[in-house]
Scaffold this active site. Structure first.
Site, PDB file in Angstrom:
ATOM      1  N   HIS A 332       0.852  -1.189   0.000  1.00 24.37           N
ATOM      2  CA  HIS A 332       0.000   0.000   0.000  1.00 24.37           C
ATOM      3  C   HIS A 332       0.886   1.237   0.000  1.00 24.37           C
ATOM      4  CE1 HIS A 332      -3.100   2.838   1.186  1.00 24.37           C
ATOM      5  NE2 HIS A 332      -3.951   1.938   0.743  1.00 24.37           N
ATOM      6  N   ASP A 389      -7.974  -5.461   0.088  1.00 25.76           N
ATOM      7  CA  ASP A 389      -8.459  -6.306  -1.003  1.00 25.76           C
ATOM      8  C   ASP A 389      -8.093  -7.776  -0.852  1.00 25.76           C
ATOM      9  OD1 ASP A 389      -9.688  -4.316  -2.530  1.00 25.76           O
ATOM     10  OD2 ASP A 389      -7.750  -3.598  -3.208  1.00 25.76           O
TER      11      ASP A 389
HETATM   12  N1  ACO Z   1       4.280  -7.470  -4.735  1.00 28.81           N
HETATM   13  C1  ACO Z   1       5.620  -7.403  -4.925  1.00 28.81           C
HETATM   14  N2  ACO Z   1       6.346  -6.268  -4.778  1.00 28.81           N
HETATM   15  C2  ACO Z   1       5.684  -5.158  -4.438  1.00 28.81           C
HETATM   16  C3  ACO Z   1       4.280  -5.156  -4.229  1.00 28.81           C
HETATM   17  C4  ACO Z   1       3.578  -6.363  -4.384  1.00 28.81           C
HETATM   18  N3  ACO Z   1       2.266  -6.415  -4.192  1.00 28.81           N
HETATM   19  N4  ACO Z   1       3.889  -3.904  -3.903  1.00 28.81           N
HETATM   20  C5  ACO Z   1       4.994  -3.149  -3.916  1.00 28.81           C
HETATM   21  N5  ACO Z   1       6.087  -3.910  -4.232  1.00 28.81           N
HETATM   22  C6  ACO Z   1       7.480  -3.456  -4.305  1.00 28.81           C
HETATM   23  C7  ACO Z   1       7.727  -2.690  -5.594  1.00 28.81           C
HETATM   24  O1  ACO Z   1       8.191  -3.526  -6.616  1.00 28.81           O
HETATM   25  C8  ACO Z   1       8.752  -1.666  -5.161  1.00 28.81           C
HETATM   26  O2  ACO Z   1       9.996  -2.299  -5.142  1.00 28.81           O
HETATM   27  P1  ACO Z   1      11.342  -1.439  -5.480  1.00 28.81           P
HETATM   28  O3  ACO Z   1      11.426  -0.383  -4.408  1.00 28.81           O
HETATM   29  O4  ACO Z   1      12.433  -2.463  -5.399  1.00 28.81           O
HETATM   30  O5  ACO Z   1      11.143  -0.864  -6.842  1.00 28.81           O
HETATM   31  C9  ACO Z   1       8.380  -1.359  -3.700  1.00 28.81           C
HETATM   32  O6  ACO Z   1       7.679  -2.517  -3.236  1.00 28.81           O
HETATM   33  C10 ACO Z   1       7.500  -0.139  -3.563  1.00 28.81           C
HETATM   34  O7  ACO Z   1       6.386  -0.304  -4.438  1.00 28.81           O
HETATM   35  P2  ACO Z   1       5.739   0.871  -5.281  1.00 28.81           P
HETATM   36  O8  ACO Z   1       5.014   0.297  -6.430  1.00 28.81           O
HETATM   37  O9  ACO Z   1       6.773   1.921  -5.550  1.00 28.81           O
HETATM   38  O10 ACO Z   1       4.720   1.435  -4.221  1.00 28.81           O
HETATM   39  P3  ACO Z   1       3.440   2.284  -4.523  1.00 28.81           P
HETATM   40  O11 ACO Z   1       3.132   2.984  -3.275  1.00 28.81           O
HETATM   41  O12 ACO Z   1       3.636   3.088  -5.763  1.00 28.81           O
HETATM   42  O13 ACO Z   1       2.327   1.170  -4.863  1.00 28.81           O
HETATM   43  C11 ACO Z   1       0.585  -0.388  -4.653  1.00 28.81           C
HETATM   44  C12 ACO Z   1       1.386   0.725  -3.972  1.00 28.81           C
HETATM   45  C13 ACO Z   1       0.114   0.075  -6.037  1.00 28.81           C
HETATM   46  C14 ACO Z   1      -0.643  -0.705  -3.819  1.00 28.81           C
HETATM   47  C15 ACO Z   1       1.480  -1.636  -4.781  1.00 28.81           C
HETATM   48  O14 ACO Z   1       1.864  -2.082  -3.499  1.00 28.81           O
HETATM   49  C16 ACO Z   1       0.801  -2.759  -5.576  1.00 28.81           C
HETATM   50  O15 ACO Z   1       0.862  -2.758  -6.799  1.00 28.81           O
HETATM   51  N6  ACO Z   1       0.139  -3.731  -4.869  1.00 28.81           N
HETATM   52  C17 ACO Z   1      -0.595  -4.775  -5.550  1.00 28.81           C
HETATM   53  C18 ACO Z   1      -1.946  -4.257  -6.001  1.00 28.81           C
HETATM   54  C19 ACO Z   1      -2.897  -4.030  -4.852  1.00 28.81           C
HETATM   55  O16 ACO Z   1      -3.056  -4.865  -3.975  1.00 28.81           O
HETATM   56  N7  ACO Z   1      -3.568  -2.897  -4.907  1.00 28.81           N
HETATM   57  C20 ACO Z   1      -4.577  -2.524  -3.910  1.00 28.81           C
HETATM   58  C21 ACO Z   1      -4.115  -1.360  -3.119  1.00 28.81           C
HETATM   59  S1  ACO Z   1      -5.218  -1.002  -1.813  1.00 28.81           S
HETATM   60  C22 ACO Z   1      -6.501  -0.238  -2.569  1.00 28.81           C
HETATM   61  O17 ACO Z   1      -6.437   0.411  -3.547  1.00 28.81           O
HETATM   62  C23 ACO Z   1      -7.759  -0.445  -1.942  1.00 28.81           C
END
Ligand code: ACO
Length: 469
Positions: A332, A389
């Site tokens: 998140h 989720d």
């Molecule tokens: N699985 C694996 N790696 C992940 C995940 C994941 N679910 N989420 C984040 N990371 C990693 C990224 O690859 C990144 O790694 P890096 O620093 O080596 O590049 C690091 O963690 C930070 O991730 P970002 O994408 O930069 O974080 P951001 O805050 O932009 O994204 C998000 C948050 C979109 C929710 C992300 O965690 C994700 O894609 N999760 C999966 C989708 C999901 O569950 N979405 C629901 C969110 S809650 C909602 O909307 C109700």
């Protein structure tokens, strides 16, 4: 003592030259220094009620000619708000100061809607009046109903939501004048009231079934349940445990500060667009798998993983930079701890499966996946925890919702938050049309060449490259 010694020991003469004037630094400010020119500016600080200090850059460009660069707004507070507070480090979520755990346990969705919209929990009289006001708006206009026939039967229900909610603007001209506070109130209540009907009809349409009439003697959640699952040939008995679970799901999704869809609603509304169009924009943003679409994606992912012995391989895939796979329902932007909504959702999930007598191997798989991920170094270091989720899809599936309806349920709950933020934005004297700037990296001004003077270039570009593949 010689005179020389005495002189050597004498205190230094006070400085007579006036010290160079340095601009006064207001105590609560930040200093921005341009290392290229040596110029400095004072930027005022703002302090949140909880959650620390912010740099107020409202006048930065006007005063300095410098823009800030912040893709994804990771460090930007785009507005003031007093609706929802999140402490991502501690995993705390408060609506108007009340914790989400307490609201989910002790309140119902109508109370939470009232709280978000009006700032306080309702008194008994306010609650009765609010609920009856919502009830009178549950029906859809007959012509709006015929709108559904324009969609192909297998349309994704979220595409129907975007279309039908946007179309409300053409049916309710009495509430599109946003300068009229009566019209704002009417539109807000209408949207909250009609979302379950619009959502349930999207589902019924996909089944080729007739559209059920809303039952105004039911609670909001009971009515949603009966519109989804009743059929005209049989009497439908509402299970109170399932109705309560729906109510809890709606509460847990009701608001979440300045997330992508809420910010979309605010941005759309900042131009003066009508509330129905703004909420349709919010629904579009919610649909994406990185946001509300993740609940659907979690079930698809669990299907793909299939069995516990394959979890390890998927955990590895999620960590591989060359693989686009991410663990859906994990991570998140704000929470760097367990999402408090996920905890309530997990408990509700157990309750619902027990009541329904469902032994869902997906729940076991999800719990095992959670356990393994939470012990994995990658997830620990990056502070990736289950989000709201992760478990919601399993509950909804057990209740009989098809996967494609999961995000619709999210949208029904989130409408309360979207409309509360829209209302708040319209009252905020700092509100302006949302108009971000950019870091321009394109071509400099160049001469236009007529077609016959454009030679071939050696630069080989593929379609995949042009489209960012
Ligand atoms: N699985 C694996 N790696 C992940 C995940 C994941 N679910 N989420 C984040 N990371 C990693 C990224 O690859 C990144 O790694 P890096 O620093 O080596 O590049 C690091 O963690 C930070 O991730 P970002 O994408 O930069 O974080 P951001 O805050 O932009 O994204 C998000 C948050 C979109 C929710 C992300 O965690 C994700 O894609 N999760 C999966 C989708 C999901 O569950 N979405 C629901 C969110 S809650 C909602 O909307 C109700």
């Amino acid at each position: 003592m010689t005179q020389k010694t005495a002189a050597a020991k004498a205190p230094p003469k006070p400085e007579t030259k006036a010290p160079a004037k340095t601009p006064a630094k207001p105590a609560d400010s930040f200093t921005l220094t341009d290392n290229a020119s040596g110029k400095s500016w004072q930027l005022p600080a703002r302090t949140s009620v909880m959650g620390g200090r912010l740099i107020d850059i409202k006048r930065l460009y006007g005063d300095t000619g410098v823009l800030t660069y912040d893709p994804g707004y990771t460090s930007t507070a785009s507005c003031k708000s007093d609706i929802t507070y999140i402490d991502g480090e501690k995993g705390v979520l408060l609506h108007r100061g009340y914790s989400i755990d307490e609201l989910a346990e002790k309140s119902d969705f109508m109370e939470v809607c009232y709280l978000l919209l009006y700032g306080e929990l309702p008194t008994p009289e306010q609650k009765t009046s609010f609920e009856s006001d919502i009830r009178i708006h549950t029906l859809l206009h007959e012509q709006l109903i015929s709108f559904y026939n324009g969609f192909i039967r297998n349309a994704h229900p979220m595409s129907i939501m975007v279309g039908v909610v946007g179309a409300l603007s053409s049916f309710y001209h009495d509430s599109t004048d946003i300068t009229d506070i009566g019209a704002r109130r009417l539109a807000a209540h209408r949207l909250i009231a009609k979302m379950p009907t619009i959502g349930a009809y999207a589902y019924k349409y996909s089944l080729g079934m007739s559209f059920p009439t809303p039952h105004n003697d039911c609670s909001y959640s009971e009515n949603l349940l009966q519109m989804m699952f009743s059929n005209p040939a049989e009497k439908y008995k509402i299970d109170p445990v399932l109705a309560q679970a729906i109510d809890r799901i709606l509460i847990l999704h009701a608001d979440h500060e300045q997330n992508a869809s809420t910010s979309t609603v605010r941005l759309a509304g900042s131009s003066g667009a009508n509330p129905y169009a703004c909420i349709a924009a919010g629904i579009a943003s919610l649909w994406g798998p990185a946001h509300g679409g993740a609940n659907e994606a979690v079930l698809k992912m669990l299907d793909e993983i299939g069995s516990a012995d394959r979890i390890g391989a998927y955990i590895k895939k999620a960590q591989d930079k060359n693989d686009k796979f991410r663990l859906m329902g994990f991570g998140h932007r704000v929470y760097k701890n367990y999402d408090p909504r996920a905890r309530v959702m997990r408990d509700t999930c157990h309750e619902v499966l027990e009541v329904l007598g469902v032994e869902d191997p997906k729940l076991k798989l999800a719990m095992e996946l959670e356990r393994i991920a939470l012990e994995d170094d990658y997830f620990i270091k990056k502070k990736l925890y289950p989000n709201v989720d992760f478990y919601s899809g399993i509950i909804m599936k057990a209740m009989g919702f098809p996967t494609s309806m999961f995000t619709v349920m999210f949208a029904i709950g989130r409408t309360a938050g979207w409309i509360s933020h829209w209302k708040e934005m319209l009252r905020d004297e700092d509100s302006k049309i949302g108009r971000p700037r950019q870091l321009y990296l394109g071509a400099k001004a160049r001469e236009y060449l007529p077609l016959d003077r454009r030679g071939h270039t050696d630069k080989k570009v593929s379609w995949a490259w042009l489209w960012g593949g």
